[in-house]
Scaffold this active site. Structure first.
Site, PDB file in Angstrom:
ATOM      1  N   SER A 191       0.809  -1.227   0.000  1.00  0.00           N
ATOM      2  CA  SER A 191       0.000   0.000   0.000  1.00  0.00           C
ATOM      3  C   SER A 191       0.842   1.276   0.000  1.00  0.00           C
ATOM      4  O   SER A 191       0.380   2.313   0.482  1.00  0.00           O
ATOM      5  CB  SER A 191      -0.962   0.052   1.205  1.00  0.00           C
ATOM      6  OG  SER A 191      -1.662  -1.155   1.289  1.00  0.00           O
ATOM      7  N   ARG A 192       2.046   1.169  -0.486  1.00  0.00           N
ATOM      8  CA  ARG A 192       2.926   2.346  -0.614  1.00  0.00           C
ATOM      9  C   ARG A 192       3.320   2.977   0.729  1.00  0.00           C
ATOM     10  O   ARG A 192       3.815   4.093   0.776  1.00  0.00           O
ATOM     11  CB  ARG A 192       2.293   3.428  -1.512  1.00  0.00           C
ATOM     12  CG  ARG A 192       1.971   2.942  -2.920  1.00  0.00           C
ATOM     13  CD  ARG A 192       3.254   2.660  -3.683  1.00  0.00           C
ATOM     14  NE  ARG A 192       3.038   2.259  -5.064  1.00  0.00           N
ATOM     15  CZ  ARG A 192       3.085   0.999  -5.524  1.00  0.00           C
ATOM     16  NH1 ARG A 192       3.307  -0.009  -4.696  1.00  0.00           N
ATOM     17  NH2 ARG A 192       2.927   0.736  -6.793  1.00  0.00           N
TER      18      ARG A 192
END
Ligand SMILES: Cc1cc2nc3c(=O)[nH]c(=O)nc-3n(C[C@H](O)[C@H](O)[C@H](O)COP(=O)(O)O)c2cc1C
Length: 213
Positions: A191-192
């Site tokens: 999810s970065r």
């Protein structure tokens, strides 16, 4: 282009970088990461992008190989008359970037750069295969040449000149040591929400920060 690169998305996975578990000296962590990278990436694990700037402040980047790393700094070898050599002579400061895709890890290192001592360069040069030693004489790195033949003829001439003899290190070829002032470890996460831990040298100790990804 056959593939739309704008659509390529990869979710990075890796162990969390927990600052309470990290060594005080970033080189100790770098050593651990490099050892894993050499296993994971094979013989390219020591390849790094070296960025230098010219006298007009324009950056130039290329890949070189890390040949030694300890608390004194990170060492690579090159031609002192190459473009990078002239840039480092003018602005003795550089940035290095390692990218180890199979571990989802990046390391950035920045700091001043100095030439290593002659004895250190001699010792490393002596350890190189003969063809690479010859290459240091043949390749007038970064100079425009007429064609490939020019190189091959030059190689044949140097081969003949040094036949049956040890090949000495050219004075224009040797090591550089980047003395780290900043080392940043980046660990890709889903999810970065990547982990970024940055070490900055303050006189005789290192300060550690967590940065937003
Ligand atoms: C995987 C890889 C490793 C390289 N290793 C070195 C190296 O250790 N030293 C070096 O001078 N050039 C190395 N090169 C070549 C450099 O990328 C570059 O072409 C060359 O040093 C000339 O750069 P310059 O004109 O900016 O000085 C390597 C290239 C690749 C792709």
């Amino acid at each position: 282009m056959t593939r739309n690169i704008a659509d390529i998305r990869r979710d990075y996975e890796g162990g969390r970088l927990d600052e309470t578990q990290l060594p005080d000296h970033p080189l100790a962590l770098f050593d651990d990461w490099l050892a894993l990278a050499l296993d994971a990436e094979g013989e390219d694990g020591n390849a790094m992008t070296l960025a230098t700037v010219d006298s007009q402040g324009r950056p130039h980047a290329r890949v070189v190989l890390l040949k030694a790393a300890d608390e004194q700094g990170l060492v690579f070898y090159s031609n002192y008359h190459s473009h990078k050599g002239s840039e480092l002579a003018n602005v003795p400061y550089a940035a290095l970037v390692f990218w180890w895709p199979s571990l989802s890890r990046q390391v950035r290192v920045e700091g001043p750069v100095e030439q290593v001592g002659e004895k250190e360069s001699d010792a490393y040069f002596a350890s190189r295969p003969r063809a690479s030693q010859l290459g240091a004489w043949v390749a007038t790195q970064s100079v425009v040449i007429p064609d490939r033949n020019w190189l091959e003829e030059r190689e044949a001439r140097f081969e003949q000149a040094y036949e049956g003899q040890e090949i000495p290190r050219p004075v224009h070829w040797g090591g550089y040591r980047l003395v780290p002032e900043m080392i940043e470890f980046w660990q890709g996460q889903p999810s970065r929400l990547h982990d970024r831990i940055r070490f900055e040298r303050r006189d005789d100790h290192w300060q550690r920060f967590r940065l937003a990804p």
